[in-house]
Design a protein around this motif. Structure first.
Motif, mmCIF file in Angstrom:
data_model
loop_
_atom_site.group_PDB
_atom_site.id
_atom_site.type_symbol
_atom_site.label_atom_id
_atom_site.label_comp_id
_atom_site.label_asym_id
_atom_site.label_seq_id
_atom_site.Cartn_x
_atom_site.Cartn_y
_atom_site.Cartn_z
ATOM 1 N N UNK A 32 13.842 -8.800 9.383
ATOM 2 C CA UNK A 32 14.742 -9.865 8.914
ATOM 3 C C UNK A 32 16.191 -9.394 8.919
ATOM 4 N N UNK A 43 12.284 -9.943 -1.270
ATOM 5 C CA UNK A 43 13.682 -10.121 -1.660
ATOM 6 C C UNK A 43 14.479 -10.717 -0.510
ATOM 7 N N UNK A 44 14.310 -10.119 0.658
ATOM 8 C CA UNK A 44 15.142 -10.526 1.781
ATOM 9 C C UNK A 44 14.723 -11.896 2.332
ATOM 10 N N UNK A 45 13.421 -12.140 2.309
ATOM 11 C CA UNK A 45 12.953 -13.443 2.791
ATOM 12 C C UNK A 45 13.516 -14.542 1.889
ATOM 13 N N UNK A 68 4.341 -1.925 -2.340
ATOM 14 C CA UNK A 68 4.990 -0.653 -2.030
ATOM 15 C C UNK A 68 6.492 -0.682 -2.318
ATOM 16 N N UNK A 69 6.994 -1.824 -2.753
ATOM 17 C CA UNK A 69 8.420 -1.904 -3.078
ATOM 18 C C UNK A 69 9.313 -2.057 -1.863
ATOM 19 N N UNK A 70 8.793 -2.678 -0.810
ATOM 20 C CA UNK A 70 9.572 -2.756 0.432
ATOM 21 C C UNK A 70 10.697 -3.777 0.359
ATOM 22 N N UNK A 71 10.611 -4.685 -0.613
ATOM 23 C CA UNK A 71 11.646 -5.705 -0.799
ATOM 24 C C UNK A 71 11.727 -6.712 0.340
ATOM 25 N N UNK A 72 10.647 -6.861 1.083
ATOM 26 C CA UNK A 72 10.634 -7.917 2.098
ATOM 27 C C UNK A 72 10.705 -9.282 1.421
ATOM 28 N N UNK A 90 13.846 -9.446 -6.907
ATOM 29 C CA UNK A 90 14.162 -8.122 -6.374
ATOM 30 C C UNK A 90 13.160 -7.117 -6.957
ATOM 31 N N UNK A 91 12.899 -6.076 -6.172
ATOM 32 C CA UNK A 91 11.896 -5.096 -6.590
ATOM 33 C C UNK A 91 12.567 -3.747 -6.798
ATOM 34 N N UNK A 92 12.206 -3.097 -7.871
ATOM 35 C CA UNK A 92 12.719 -1.741 -8.112
ATOM 36 C C UNK A 92 11.562 -0.750 -8.075
ATOM 37 N N UNK A 150 5.524 5.393 -3.135
ATOM 38 C CA UNK A 150 4.807 4.199 -3.597
ATOM 39 C C UNK A 150 3.545 3.975 -2.772
ATOM 40 N N UNK A 153 18.092 1.062 -6.300
ATOM 41 C CA UNK A 153 16.924 1.948 -6.329
ATOM 42 C C UNK A 153 17.314 3.421 -6.255
#
Lengths: 854, 213, 232
Positions: free
Chosen positions: A101, C20-22, C14-18, C41-43, A264, A744
Motif C-alpha cells: 500500500x 492502519x494503512x488500509x 504481528x503488529x505489521x500495521x497493514x 494503529x498498532x503498537x 512478534x 514504535x
C-alpha cells in the motif's frame, strides 16, 4: 498603458518559444474543443478501475494484487488509491500488506525525481553544491554514452542487480557488475548452488528474483519447523508468507525459534523460543546434526537415494571419488564393492574408511555422511549450550522431534536471518540448514522445501541470441571477488546473475586506482547498500564520472554527475513466476498503473542506449549499430506461450493475469532434474569446491571472527520496522510510516533494560555507538541515536533498525531521521575475509560496539 | 490577484500579459526568457503591468529586476546557466526541497491529488487539455498561470465580439482558478521562491507574484 | 437489522500495521495520519501487541456526550461521525472511557473509526479486517463473534477485553496477557444483560439533537456510577 491583442501575441509568441504564427501561445495546454462549449456529459466524480500488479522489491513474496485507480471521466486523469487482493494468486491468496500500500502513495511523493539532473560543478562531495541543471533525459543519456566511450572496460564499474538488461549490458561491454542488492542473499544463493541446484539448470540459472533464493517453504503443510533467526521483525508484514504460516499454525505445525531478539513472530507462532547468543546458531545446528547422525534417526531412504551421503570421499584427495565419467561412487554393502551410486542398491552410509580396488586402482574412502559425522565430533549439545545458552536437553529433544516429523520438517532460511549475510560463520550455518533439510527428507517435498519447477522466464539472450561470445570479464574486479574461487567460478562460468561482492566494492574503490566511472542502477537505496559507505563516499570524490538511475535524488547525488530519473515500480508491466511458493508452476502478471509524471526513462530503454553506444553488435538484431534494428523485448510473450498461459502477454493479462497449474507436487523428483550427478541428480552435503579452495567439505564449528573486548562488548543485531524497506524512500520518506516508526521506537537503538541500568542509561537518552577501532581502522563514523529499553533484546546485545539515517537531505521526511547502521560495520579487506569465509558475503552483524552517553 | 469588481474592471489585456509573463518565469528557464531579460522586453512588459494594476510591492520587485538586468554585462549563456541552476536547485534538487511546483503538494502534501483533478477539469471546461509534450502533472504552477492568461484572452475575444456570455464565462473561470486554486497556494509558493532564490530574478518574481496574488 | 462486531485475535497479530494503512487509504485521511492521528494503529510492546482504536461501545459515551449530534449510532452498531456538524468541542474525547477519539487541531475535527459503515452497509468487510495478512481480525454478527470469543478464551486459556468493558463493546480482543499489562484501561464493567442501545439512525439523531440542552458531564456520571458500585 494598453497593449493591443496583436502586439501581445507577437510578444508572447516569441517569449513562449512558439512560432509567431501560432495563435495559441501556451506551452503546456492545447485546444480540446471550443471555448464555452465543453461536452455536457455525465460527470460522476470518479469511477474506479483495477489494474493488476505484482509487488517487487518490498520482500521476497511478491504478492499479486490489483491497484485500485480513480479515474476522472472528464479529463481522463487517473490516480491510484489503494490495493485490492487477487485471490487466485497462490502466494498472497488475496492478501497484501502495508508496504504494498505504501507503494501506491509513493507514486505521488512530491520528492520523486521528475527530471534528469546534470552536475555543473565538477567538485564532488557533501560540502559542494553540485550546481544541478535539468537536462532532457534522452540528451543526457546520449551525452553520458559519448563520455563512457572514452574509458576502458576495466575503468568502469556497474552497480546493479543481475537483471536481463544489466546482464547483457555488462557482458556485452565487458565491464564489472557489482551487485548492491544481492549480497544480503549471497550466502543463501551460493550454498544453494553448491548443495542443491547445480546451476546452470533449466530453472535457477534463469531465475528472476531479487532475493536469489531458489525455493519456497511449505509453511501451510509442515509438521515441524526450526527457525534459525528467521523470525525477524521484517517478516511481520509479509502477507505472502504470513497467510501460509497462519494456516500451518491452525493445522498444528510446531515451530521452534532461536533468536537473540524476541520478535512478534515468535510471540505469535513459536511453540518454543530460545534466546541465543549471536553468532552461535552454528553450534546448535551442528549439535543437532550430530544427534541425528549419531542416533541414525535421519531419513535413510532420502539420504541414500537423493543425496551424496553414501558417496565416497577419497581420504587422499578429500574429494568425491568418481569413475572416469565423473559419476560418484558408493560402497555397496551387498557385494562389498565400489560402484557408481546409481548401480548400488544398498550403499553404505556409515562405516569406513573402506579400502577397495576400483578399476585397478586402490581407493581408501568414507561415505560423505561419515565425514559429516566426523566433523561434528566435538559438537556436543553440551558444548553448544555453553556457547549459545540453549539447553543441551532441548537441543537433543528438538533434533529428535524434528526427525520424527520427517519429511514434513524443515528449516526455512532466507535473506537476513542468522544464516544470511550476518556472521563470518553464516555460510557454515547455511550449509548446516540445507543438511538438516536433507536429513529430514524435507528438501523438495510437500510440507518442506519446495523447489521451482516447470516454469521459466526467458532472458534477453533467449529471445535475441548473441552474435558471438561475450568478451572476457576483467580479471581483477574492483570488488575483489577473484579472491574467492568458489563464488568466482560460479559467477564467471555458470550463472552471471549470481550475487557479487558488493560489501567489498567500497574497500576496492577506496584502495584501488583503476576505476574511473561508477554507474549505479540504484533501486532507490543510495549508499545504504554498502557495508562501508564511508569508503565509497571518499572514493567517489575522485571518480571522473558517477551516474545514478534513480527514483529519488538520494544521498548518492552528492557525488553524481548525472542522475537519471527512473519510473516507479508500478509504472511498468511485470511478469513473475511466483518463486516464493513454487508448489505449483505459476505466472502472475501486472500492467503499468500510470505513465510516469515527468521526464523519466525506463531501465530497459537506458540500458539499450548505453549498449547500442558501447557494444552495438549485441544490441541489434543484425549486429549493426542502427538504432532501428534494436532488439525487441518479447520475453513476456515467450514466457506465457511456453507455459500455455496465453497467446501472448496481453492475452494472458486479459485472462486475469494469473496462471496456476495445480498439479500434485512430485515429491523428491525435481532434485533428479537439477541436482548434481545428473541424470539422476542428487543433493550434496559434501562440497568439493570448498576443499579445492582450502576449506573443509562439510561444516565445522568456528567462532565469530573477533570477540568482545573491554567496553566493546555489545553485539550488534539488526532488523527493520515491518513497514520499511531497506532505505527505500518509497517508505522512509513517508510521513505516515515515520509516525508509525517513531511511535514504535524503531528509530531508536534497543538494549535490554538490565544493560541500560548497568550503564546508567535511560529511555530516550541520546547515545553514541562505536565499533572497536582495531577493526575499523579507516574512516570510523560513530553512530548517534536515541535509546529504547526493551526486554525483547537479549543482554549484551544492541538491536539496530536498518533503513534510516538517510543523508539525502532533500527527502522531506527521511532526512536527518534515525541513524545509519551500516556506518558501524567493520571494513572488509577481501584478503582478510577469505580466511574465515569461502563465500565472502555480508558479515553485517559480526561486530561489537561500545555504548556511551552523548 | 483577488477576484473582485476591481479585477473585472482591470484591463484583460494587461492581465493576460501579466499571467503570460509570470508563467514564462515559472517554467524551466530557456533562451527566450534570457533574451527577453537582456533585450528588456520582459521588464518593459512588467513595468506596463505595474502601472496598470497599481498593486503595492510590484513596482519594487520590477525595479530590482531593472537594476540587476537593465545593464548587465553577463553573457546570455552565463545568465541562463545561473537561472537554470537556481531553478533546478530550488524545485528539483534542494536539500530540503525548497520550492514545490505543484498545487497538490501545497494542498494535499502529494502529487496528483484531488486538487490536480479539479484544475484539470477546469482546463477541460475551458476547451483545453494538456499538451502531450508536457509530461508533468497539470497543476504545475506555470500551467495554471498560463491558463489564466488563456482565460483573459477569451475574455478579450468576448469583448471584441460583443459576446457578453463568453466574456462572463471567461471571468467566472478566472474567478474559480483564483479562488479555488492559485489563491490558496500561489502566495505560499511565491514566498518560498523569494526566500530561497539565489538569483535576483527569482527573488523579484517571488515578490511580484506575492503582490499580485 | 443485524449488528456487528470485530474480533481481534492478538495472539496472531504481528503488529505489521497493514490495518492502519488500509484504514488511511480507505478513508483518505493521510494528512491526519501524517501528524500521528490514526483511527486505528498498532503498537509493538515488550509484552505484546496493542491496538489503539474505537472499541465500538454498545452504549457509546461519545454519542451521549456530543452536544451537536455529530456522533450517532448506526443500525449496524458503529458510531457515525458527521464532521460538518462537529464543532470541535472535544466532549467526545473527554467522555470516551478508552481515550480513543483524537482531536485534530488543524481541522478542529475528530479522528475516529466508524467501522467502515460505507462498506458494511453494502455487505463488505471493514477495510482493516479485509487487509489483515494473518486474519487476526475477524468481522461478523455480534452474537456469533461473542460466542467465538468466549469459546477461544476457554479453549486456549486467553484473556478477553471489550466484552464487558464500558457496558460491552463491539471490538473484542483475545490476548495471552492480562489486558492491564498492555496498558488497556481498567474501565467500569457493567452488567451484560443491559439491552444494547441499537437505536436506528434517525431515532438516535433525534435523540442526540434533543439531548443537546440536557448535555451532562459524562465523566461525573461515570464517577457517580463507580461510587455507587463500590458502595455495598
Amino acid at each position: 498603458m494598453k497593449i493591443s491583442r496583436r502586439n501581445f501575441i507577437k510578444t508572447t509568441a516569441g517569449t513562449a518559444g512558439l512560432a509567431a504564427a501560432s495563435v495559441f501561445p501556451f506551452r503546456h495546454l492545447k485546444f480540446a474543443h471550443a471555448f464555452g462549449d465543453h461536452p455536457q456529459e455525465e460527470r460522476p466524480y470518479r469511477i474506479t478501475k483495477k489494474i493488476p500488479q505484482v509487488c517487487a522489491r518490498a520482500c521476497e513474496a511478491n504478492c499479486a494484487y490489483n491497484v485500485v485507480v480513480g479515474v476522472d471521466p472528464v479529463t481522463g486523469l487517473e490516480r491510484a488509491i489503494t490495493l485490492e487482493g487477487r485471490k487466485k494468486d497462490p502466494v498472497s491468496r488475496g492478501k497484501y500488506c502495508i508496504k504494498g500500500m505504501g507503494f501506491v502513495d509513493s507514486m505521488y511523493d512530491p520528492d520523486r525525481l521528475m527530471v534528469t539532473l546534470r552536475r555543473t560543478n565538477p567538485q564532488k562531495g557533501t560540502d559542494h553544491d553540485p550546481g544541478w541543471v535539468v537536462m532532457d533525459t534522452k540528451k543526457a543519456a546520449d551525452e553520458f554514452v559519448d563520455r563512457l566511450k572514452k574509458y576502458k572496460r576495466e575503468e568502469i564499474l556497474m552497480c546493479s542487480p543481475g537483471d536481463p538488461y544489466t546482464n547483457r549490458l555488462c557482458q556485452s561491454t565487458g565491464i564489472t557488475r557489482a551487485d548492491q542488492r544481492t549480497e544480503c542473499f549471497g550466502t543463501h544463493y551460493y550454498i544453494n548452488c553448491l548443495t542443491v541446484t547445480n546451476p546452470p539448470n533449466p530453472y535457477y540459472s534463469s531465475t528472476y528474483t531479487p532475493s536469489h533464493h531458489i525455493c519456497g517453504y511449505d509453511y501451510s503443510d509442515s509438521k515441524y519447523e526450526l527457525w534459525f533467526g528467521f523470525d525477524s521483525l521484517t517478516k511481520a508484514s509479509k502477507a505472502g508468507i504470513l497467510n501460509h504460516i497462519v494456516e500451518g499454525r491452525r493445522k498444528g505445525t510446531k515451530r521452534v525459534m532461536l533468536n537473540p531478539v524476541r520478535s512478534t513472530l515468535a510471540d505469535c507462532y513459536a511453540d518454543e523460543f530460545y534466546s541465543v547468543k549471536p553468532g552461535t546458531d552454528l553450534a546448535i545446528a551442528l549439535a543437532m546434526i550430530k544427534t541425528i547422525t549419531e542416533e541414525g534417526i535421519y531419513n535413510r531412504q532420502f539420504m541414500s537415494e537423493y543425496t551424496d551421503a553414501p558417496a565416497l570421499i577419497d581420504e587422499k584427495t578429500h574429494l568425491h571419488a568418481t569413475d572416469n565419467t565423473g559419476k560418484w561412487l558408493g560402497y555397496c554393502t551387498q557385494d562389498r564393492k565400489i560402484k557408481p551410486l546409481d548401480e548400488c542398491k544398498t550403499p553404505a552410509l556409515e562405516g569406513g574408511p573402506y579400502t577397495v580396488e576400483f578399476k585397478g586402482k586402490k581407493i581408501t574412502a568414507s561415505p560423505a555422511l561419515k565425514k559429516l559425522w566426523e566433523a561434528t565430533a566435538g559438537c556436543t549439545a553440551e558444548a553448544a549450550e555453553k556457547l549459545s545458552g540453549m539447553p543441551a536437553t532441548a537441543i537433543r529433544r528438538i533434533a529428535r522431534e524434528y526427525c520424527a516429523a520427517a519429511p514434513r520438517a524443515f528449516c526455512p532460511a532466507l535473506k537476513r536471518d542468522a544464516a544470511g549475510p550476518n556472521y563470518a560463520n553464516s555460510w557454515k550455518l547455511r550449509h548446516c540448514i540445507n543438511i538438516l533439510n536433507m536429513l529430514s527428507g524435507g528438501m523438495d517435498h510437500e510440507g518442506g522445501v519446495l523447489l521451482l519447477h516447470d516454469v521459466t522466464l526467458p532472458w534477453l539472450d533467449d529471445i535475441a541470441p548473441i552474435p558471438r561470445p561475450y568478451p572476457p570479464q576483467p580479471q581483477k574486479p574492483v570488488d575483489g571477488r577473484n579472491e574467492f574461487p568458489v563464488t568466482w567460478n560460479i559467477y564467471k562460468n555458470r550463472d552471471y546473475s549470481a550475487p557479487g561482492h558488493y560489501g567489498m566494492a567500497g574497500f576496492g574503490l577506496y584502495h584501488g586506482t583503476t576505476t574511473k566511472v561508477v554507474f549505479f542502477r540504484n533501486p532507490h537505496r543510495g549508499l545504504y547498500s554498502f557495508i562501508q559507505p564511508q569508503m565509497v563516499e571518499k572514493s567517489l570524490e575522485k571518480m571522473e564520472i558517477v551516474a545514478d538511475w534513480n527514483l529519488y535524488l538520494d544521498d548518492l547525488g552528492y557525488w553524481c554527475d548525472y542522475v537519471f530519473a527512473a519510473g516507479h515500480q508500478f509504472e511498468s508491466a511485470k511478469l513473475d513466476l511466483r518463486l516464493y511458493y513454487p508448489k505449483w508452476p505459476c505466472l502472475a502478471g501486472g500492467l503499468p498503473v500510470q505513465k510516469s509524471p515527468g521526464d523519466q526513462i525506463g531501465w530497459g530503454t537506458l540500458a539499450k542506449k548505453i549498449g547500442l553506444g558501447l557494444a552495438p553488435e549485441y544490441w541489434t538484431t543484425d549486429g549493426s549499430s542502427n538504432p532501428k534494428h534494436l532488439i525487441k523485448d518479447t520475453r513476456a510473450d515467450m514466457a506465457v506461450q511456453k507455459a500455455h498461459a496465453g497467446k501472448d502477454f496481453k492475452d494472458f493479462i486479459n485472462k486475469g493475469g494469473v496462471w496456476v497449474d495445480k498439479k500434485p507436487y512430485e515429491n523428491w523428483q525435481h532434485i533428479r532434474k537439477i541436482g548434481w550427478n545428473k541424470p539422476n541428480g542428487r543433493l550434496r552435503i559434501y562440497v568439493d569446491e570448498f576443499v579445492q579452495a582450502g576449506y573443509k567439505g562439510v561444516p565445522q564449528w568456528s567462532p565469530r571472527w573477533y570477540g568482545t573486548e573491554g567496553e566493546y562488548r555489545f553485539s550488534t543485531l539488526n532488523t527493520r520496522a515491518p513497514w520499511l524497506m531497506h532505505a527505500d524512500p518509497n517508505f522512509v520518506n513517508s510521513a505516515i510510516m515515520k509516525q508509525l516508526t517513531t511511535r514504535n521506537h524503531m528509530d531508536c537503538v534497543w538494549i535490554n533494560p538490565d544493560d541500560a541500568r548497568e550503564l546508567s542509561l535511560t529511555e530516550g537518552e541520546q547515545v553514541v555507538l562505536e565499533t572497536n577501532p582495531k577493526y575499523m581502522k579507516e574512516l570510523p563514523r560513530p553512530v548517534r541515536a536515541r535509546l529504547h529499553l526493551s526486554k525483547r533484546v537479549r543482554k549484551e546485545c544492541i538491536l539496530l533498525f536498518h533503513g534510516l539515517g538517510h543523508r539525502a537531505k532533500n527527502l522531506r521526511h527521511a532526512r536527518d531521521w534515525g541513524y545509519r547502521d551500516g556506518d558501524l560495520i567493520p571494513q572488509k579487506d577481501p584478503k582478510m575475509v577469505k580466511k574465515y569465509d569461502a563465500l565472502g558475503m555480508g558479515w553485517v552483524l559480526d561486530n561489537h560496539v561500545r555504548i556511551r552517553k552523548v | 490577484m483577488i477576484f473582485s469588481d476591481q479585477y473585472v474592471q482591470s484591463s484583460p489585456e494587461i492581465r493576460e500579459m501579466m499571467y503570460t509573463r509570470v508563467a514564462q518565469a515559472l517554467n524551466y528557464p530557456d533562451q527566450d526568457l534570457v533574451a527577453g531579460l537582456l533585450d528588456y522586453s520582459f521588464i518593459q512588459n512588467l513595468l506596463a503591468i505595474v502601472e496598470e494594476i497599481e498593486r503595492p510591492g510590484t513596482k519594487e520587485a520590477v525595479q530590482d529586476l531593472q537594476q540587476e538586468y537593465g545593464n548587465t554585462t553577463k553573457s546570455p549563456e552565463d545568465l541562463l546557466l545561473a537561472l537554470e541552476k537556481d531553478y533546478t536547485w530550488m524545485c528539483f534538487a534542494s536539500k530540503p526541497r525548497q520550492v514545490y511546483l505543484f498545487e497538490s503538494v501545497y494542498r494535499e502534501g502529494k502529487l496528483l491529488q484531488e486538487s490536480t483533478f479539479e484544475i484539470a477539469r477546469l482546463y477541460y471546461e475551458a476547451g483545453l487539455q494538456m499538451d502531450e509534450g508536457f509530461d508533468m502533472p497539470p497543476d504545475h504552477i506555470a500551467t495554471e498561470f498560463e491558463f489564466l492568461a488563456y482565460l483573459c484572452f477569451r475574455e478579450i475575444e468576448g469583448i471584441n465580439e460583443d459576446d457578453e456570455e463568453k466574456k462572463m464565462y471567461a471571468q467566472t473561470l478566472q474567478h474559480q482558478v483564483l479562488e479555488e486554486h492559485l489563491g490558496p497556494f500561489a502566495s505560499r509558493f511565491a514566498r518560498a521562491l523569494e526566500h530561497n532564490a539565489g538569483t535576483s530574478f527569482y527573488k523579484a518574481m517571488g515578490r511580484f507574484i506575492q503582490a499580485i496574488v | 437489522m443485524k449488528n456487528y462486531a470485530i474480533l481481534l485475535d492478538a495472539t496472531i497479530c504481528t503488529g505489521c500495521n497493514s490495518c492502519t494503512y488500509k484504514c488511511i487509504q480507505e478513508n483518505r485521511f493521510h494528512a491526519q495520519a501524517s501528524q500521528g492521528l490514526f483511527r486505528t494503529v498498532v503498537e509493538i510492546k515488550d509484552e505484546g501487541i496493542r491496538h489503539y482504536r474505537c472499541m465500538i461501545c454498545k452504549d457509546p459515551a461519545c454519542v451521549e456526550a456530543c452536544p451537536e449530534g455529530a456522533l450517532t449510532q448506526s443500525e449496524y452498531g458503529s458510531v457515525l461521525y458527521d464532521a460538518n456538524a462537529c464543532v470541535g468541542c472535544e466532549a467526545c474525547v473527554d467522555a470516551c472511557p478508552f481515550g480513543v477519539p483524537q482531536y485534530d487541531p488543524m481541522t478542529q475535527k475528530i479522528v475516529r473509526c466508524n467501522m467502515c459503515a460505507h462498506r458494511v452497509k453494502d455487505g463488505g468487510l471493514p477495510a482493516c479486517v479485509e487487509v489483515c495478512p494473518s486474519d487476526a481480525l475477524c468481522f461478523g454478527e455480534y452474537n456469533a463473534i461473542v460466542a467465538l470469543a468466549k469459546k477461544r478464551t476457554i479453549e486456549e486459556h486467553l484473556n478477553l477485553y471489550g466484552l464487558t468493558e464500558a457496558g460491552g463493546c463491539r471490538f473484542i480482543t483475545l490476548m495471552k496477557q492480562a489486558p492491564a499489562d498492555l496498558g488497556y484501561p481498567n474501565v467500569v464493567q457493567r452488567a451484560q444483560n443491559k439491552p444494547a442501545m441499537d437505536v436506528t439512525l434517525p431515532g438516535m439523531a433525534a435523540l442526540a439533537i434533543g439531548g443537546f440542552k440536557t448535555f451532562s458531564n459524562r465523566r461525573a456520571r461515570l464517577e457517580t456510577e463507580e461510587k455507587e458500585k463500590s458502595t455495598p
